[in-house]
Each structure stands twice: as C-alpha cells, then as structure tokens.
Design a protein around this motif. Structure first.
Motif, short mmCIF file in Angstrom:
data_model
loop_
_atom_site.label_atom_id
_atom_site.label_comp_id
_atom_site.label_asym_id
_atom_site.label_seq_id
_atom_site.Cartn_x
_atom_site.Cartn_y
_atom_site.Cartn_z
N ASP A 246 64.90 -34.55 -53.84
CA ASP A 246 63.93 -35.13 -52.91
C ASP A 246 62.96 -34.06 -52.43
N ALA A 247 61.75 -34.51 -52.11
CA ALA A 247 60.75 -33.59 -51.56
C ALA A 247 61.23 -33.07 -50.21
N PRO A 248 61.01 -31.78 -49.91
CA PRO A 248 61.44 -31.21 -48.62
C PRO A 248 60.74 -31.90 -47.45
N ALA A 249 61.41 -31.95 -46.31
CA ALA A 249 60.82 -32.55 -45.11
C ALA A 249 59.78 -31.63 -44.50
N ASP A 250 60.03 -30.32 -44.58
CA ASP A 250 59.10 -29.35 -44.02
C ASP A 250 57.77 -29.43 -44.77
N PRO A 251 56.65 -29.57 -44.07
CA PRO A 251 55.36 -29.77 -44.73
C PRO A 251 54.95 -28.60 -45.62
N ILE A 252 55.21 -27.36 -45.20
CA ILE A 252 54.85 -26.21 -46.03
C ILE A 252 55.71 -26.17 -47.28
N ALA A 253 57.01 -26.36 -47.12
CA ALA A 253 57.93 -26.40 -48.26
C ALA A 253 57.57 -27.56 -49.19
N GLN A 254 57.12 -28.65 -48.60
CA GLN A 254 56.72 -29.81 -49.40
C GLN A 254 55.50 -29.50 -50.25
N ILE B 62 52.98 -28.12 -55.47
CA ILE B 62 52.22 -27.17 -56.30
C ILE B 62 53.07 -26.71 -57.49
N GLY B 63 54.35 -26.45 -57.24
CA GLY B 63 55.25 -26.04 -58.33
C GLY B 63 55.36 -27.12 -59.39
N ASN B 64 55.43 -28.38 -58.96
CA ASN B 64 55.50 -29.49 -59.92
C ASN B 64 54.23 -29.58 -60.76
N MET B 65 53.09 -29.38 -60.12
CA MET B 65 51.82 -29.45 -60.83
C MET B 65 51.69 -28.31 -61.84
N GLU B 66 52.18 -27.14 -61.49
CA GLU B 66 52.14 -26.00 -62.41
C GLU B 66 53.04 -26.26 -63.62
N ALA C 235 55.16 -34.17 -68.72
CA ALA C 235 54.16 -33.77 -67.71
C ALA C 235 54.19 -34.70 -66.51
N GLN C 236 54.29 -36.00 -66.78
CA GLN C 236 54.31 -36.95 -65.67
C GLN C 236 55.59 -36.82 -64.85
N ASN C 237 56.70 -36.61 -65.53
CA ASN C 237 57.96 -36.41 -64.81
C ASN C 237 57.90 -35.16 -63.94
N ALA C 238 57.29 -34.11 -64.48
CA ALA C 238 57.16 -32.87 -63.71
C ALA C 238 56.25 -33.10 -62.51
N MET C 239 55.19 -33.86 -62.70
CA MET C 239 54.22 -34.08 -61.64
C MET C 239 54.85 -34.77 -60.42
N ILE C 240 55.75 -35.72 -60.67
CA ILE C 240 56.38 -36.44 -59.55
C ILE C 240 57.70 -35.80 -59.13
N GLY C 241 58.04 -34.68 -59.78
CA GLY C 241 59.25 -33.96 -59.39
C GLY C 241 60.53 -34.64 -59.81
N ILE D 255 45.19 -27.55 -57.68
CA ILE D 255 46.18 -26.56 -57.23
C ILE D 255 45.58 -25.59 -56.22
N PRO D 256 44.43 -24.93 -56.50
CA PRO D 256 43.87 -24.03 -55.48
C PRO D 256 43.46 -24.75 -54.21
N GLN D 257 43.02 -26.01 -54.35
CA GLN D 257 42.68 -26.79 -53.16
C GLN D 257 43.91 -27.01 -52.29
N LEU D 258 45.01 -27.31 -52.95
CA LEU D 258 46.26 -27.49 -52.19
C LEU D 258 46.71 -26.19 -51.55
#
Length: 472
Positions: free
Chosen positions: A353-361, A366-370, A342-348, A419-422
C-alpha cells in the motif's frame, strides 16, 4: 493463422498414396515364371516372375485385411518377392514405404534407391526420398528431388502437388496453380492437390474460388481434415468467425491431431479472450510437437492475458534459448513490458500500500514512475529487435511495432517530465511543512509565554504584591 497456411507437406498422405497406388498395380505382368529382363517392363517397376507376383499379392492382401497394421508380415512378403526377382522395382519401393512406417529410415532410403536403380521411372521413390529430406530439414534438397520425380514421371501427382506447395511458399501463385492442376491431371481424386490449389487461391485472396475448390474436394473425401481447416481459414478471412470456428472443429472431429486446425482454433479462441480454452488447444499441439515454438508463444500470450506474467516470460525465454532471433518473441516481450510491466510499476502493483505520510507517498510514486520508465525502455528495445529479426517482413506487424515505439516514446517523455515536477512539488511541500511546523512551534511558544504571564499575574494578585517591574 500462419500454421494453417504454411504447413506444406503431409508425410502420412505421401506414404498412403504411394503405398496404395503401387500395391494396386500388383496384377501387372504375366503368369510366366521366367524372370523377364525386358527394359520396358523393368522401367515401370513391374515383373513377370510368377512367384514374385504371388508374394507381392500376399503383401497387398495382408496390408488390406489388417488395415495397414500388420507391417512386419507385409514386409516379409515383399522381401520374399524380391528374393524371387531382385529387379522388381515396385516391390523395392513398397518395401521402403513399409520400412519407413516402421521407423527404419536408413533401410527405407536404401530400398527407395534400389527401386530407382532398377526402375528409374518410379517417380514416387524420388518423392518419398524428397519427403525424408524435407523432414530432415533440407527443403532445397527435397525440392530438387520432387523436380527429378516429375522428370522421371511427368504425371506423378504427389510430386506436382508438393512442387505446387513450394511455389505457393514462394508466392509464385501462377506456377502453384499450374502444378496443382497437373497433379489433378495425374490423379483427379487427389484431395491433397485440391487442398494445395485451395491454399493458393486463399493466398491470392480469391476466397470464393478457394471455397469452391474445398467443396469439390469434400465431395471426394468428406473425412479429409485439411479441407475443413482451409475452409475455416477462408471463413475467417471473410470475417465470419462463427463459421470459421465450426469448420476448425469439423477438422478436429475428422482428425483430433490435426496441428494446423488446433493452432487456428486456438488463435481464434485466444482472440476472444478465452485464455484457458486456448491454452488447452495449444497444449495439445505441444503434446504432438514438443518443439512447436508458435504453440509455446501462444500459450505465453494466454498466460499474459491471465495475468501470470512470470509464466509468460519463462515461456518466451525458453523459446529465445532455442531461437535467439525469434521475432514473435521479441514483439510479445515488448507488449508485456509496455502494456503490463510498466503499468503495473506505475500503480505500484506488488509494492504494497502507498505510505500514509505525504512525503513518503511522493517518494513511493516517483520510484514507481522511474521503474515504469525502465520497462518502457525495455519495450522499445524489444520492438526494435522485432523489426530487425522479422525475416518475413510482415508490413502490417512492422507498422504496428513502429507505432508502438512512437507511443512508448511519448509515454517516456510525459513520464520523464512528470518526475521532476513531482520532485519540485515534494520540495515545496517539504518547505510548507517546515514553515507550518515553525509557525506551530512559534504559536506554541507564544501561548506558553502568555500562559506563564497570566499565571504570574494571578499569583501576584493573590499575595498583594505587584509583579516585578521590568528593568531597562
């Protein structure tokens, strides 16, 4: 540390005591060559047949001189003794011991039974038959045979020692102590009876008394590995880890193949996060006992500590395939899903690497949290399985499992609320970005119009013509 506590019966000890005790009686009887059918003589397993006694003594001599290695010759002499007197109970019994050591288990059972047929008071034959039942996975039948042994031979030390171990397993400490003392009454030098007595006092948490029993046993036999293993458990219970490690190592110096000491030392090493050292010890256990599930689970825990989750999971699944309701596997799978997956999933972790685009990020987060939520749900499932499968009803472990379930449920709640807040934040950011893009486009259009107007004005001034008047 359960390995050191639950290991109950030691087959090697049983055969050594049985063989040594009975072969030492080879001088019994007279020098008569006539076969004596006296019931009193036969009841003890003895003989008065001179040729049978001579062959038996030869068996003793070969056994002692070869240090128990030339078993074929020993067996030959015992068979010779029986050819002289087929009702020589002690010869039948020792023949069974030798056959069992040579791996001839069916023949050994037959010899033990023949020993009982001619000498019903030979309780040791019943003890060894009981040991064979124990090894075959029939503990209740083994226990019955040990009880029969003390009925046939009231002071049989091996039978009382093993009965003591069974009572200890039942948590009937009073009877465990009583039979251990009866074992010592039959053989005051019986170190294994001392070991059972020490383990019983250990189970009663009378650690100082247990330690005193061990020290007395050490004086009798300073090479008995089991005694040092028990002392290691005692010192561990007294929170002296350093001394516990020293005692476990002493046990392994005396017997490098002492499984309980290997398991106990491995558990201590694992607890201080020396994962590679622990794996080495548990692998030694598996070399001796390939089906030892506790060792496999312990290696999996160490692999998990090293971050090799795939290897850990493979070992857990291997144990599950054999023991589908193994409680320890379920608990450890719960820990892995809860604290690692779960923790590994949470941090991806492993997702790049996390995308540079803010929406994609935000989509990435959210996908990692799910995914983390899925692992949390699996963790709860495993913890609940543990509670269902824990046959020994380990109160402390069950309390921890329930606490972990509560903790994971809280994590699920918090994560589920985030998740819904994000997602709302994502919509707001998208709207802000769209508004910014529209404002930027409007500003660009206005700037372009202003530039065009300025250019037209400049051109008109250069040609002397007025710019066109707007029509209404």
């Amino acid at each position: 540390m359960s390995a050191g506590v639950t290991r109950m019966l030691n087959r090697k000890w049983m055969t050594l005591i049985a063989l040594g005790a009975c072969l030492s009686l080879s001088a019994c009887g007279s020098s008569s060559t006539k076969k004596d059918e006296n019931p009193a003589v036969k009841a003890t397993g003895a003989t008065t047949n001179e040729a049978a006694i001579k062959a038996f003594e030869n068996a003793v001599s070969v056994y002692e001189k070869s240090e128990g290695k030339n078993l074929e010759q020993v067996q030959s002499y015992l068979e010779e003794a029986l050819s002289e007197d087929a009702r020589f109970g002690k010869a039948w019994f020792n023949l069974g011991v030798i056959q069992e050591r040579r791996g001839l288990r069916d023949e050994a059972r037959t010899s033990y039974q023949k020993a009982l047929d001619v000498s019903p008071a030979l309780g040791s034959a019943l003890v060894n038959l009981g040991m064979m039942k124990w090894e075959d996975g029939s503990p209740s039948e083994a226990r019955d045979l040990f009880n029969q042994a003390v009925q046939a031979d009231n002071f049989n030390p091996a039978a009382h020692s093993n009965i003591s171990a069974f009572y200890r397993m039942d948590d009937d400490h009073r009877n465990a102590v009583r039979h251990a003392r009866l074992s010592l009454a039959g053989d005051s030098q019986n170190v294994d009876a001392y070991a059972n007595l020490a383990k019983t006092y250990y189970a009663m948490k009378a650690y100082d008394v247990a330690l005193l029993v061990c020290l007395n046993a050490e004086k009798i036999d300073p090479n008995k590995a089991d005694i040092y293993n028990i002392m290691g458990m005692i010192w561990l219970a007294k929170n002296d880890v350093t001394e516990a490690i020293r005692q476990f190592r002493r046990a392994l110096e005396k017997d490098p193949k002492h499984v309980a000491a290997l398991m106990n030392l491995g558990a201590v090493i694992l607890n201080v996060r020396d994962y590679e050292g622990a794996i080495s010890l548990f692998e030694q256990v598996l070399a001796l006992e390939p089906k030892n599930t506790e060792a496999k689970i312990s290696i999996a825990v160490a692999k998990r500590g090293l971050g090799d989750l795939d290897a850990a999971r493979a070992l857990y699944e291997e144990v599950k395939a054999v023991e589908p309701e193994n409680a320890s596997v379920q608990f450890n799978l719960g820990v892995m899903e809860h604290e690692h997956m779960a923790q590994n999933a949470m941090i991806g972790l492993g997702q790049g690497d996390a995308p540079a685009d803010p929406i994609a990020q935000m989509d990435w987060t959210i996908g990692n949290m799910e995914k983390a939520l899925q692992h949390y749900e699996k963790a709860i499932e495993h913890y609940r399985n543990f509670l269902a499968y824990d046959r020994e009803v380990d109160q402390e472990a069950q309390k921890e499992a329930n606490e972990r379930i509560t903790q994971v449920q809280q994590l699920i709640q918090v994560t589920g609320e985030q998740i819904p807040q994000l997602k709302e934040q994502k919509i707001m950011i998208q709207q802000d970005m769209k508004a910014a893009e529209e404002a930027e486009a409007q500003a660009a259009a206005e700037e372009k119009a202003a530039a065009e107007a300025a250019a037209a004005q400049e051109s008109a001034e250069e040609t002397g013509t007025a710019p066109p008047t707007p029509t209404e």
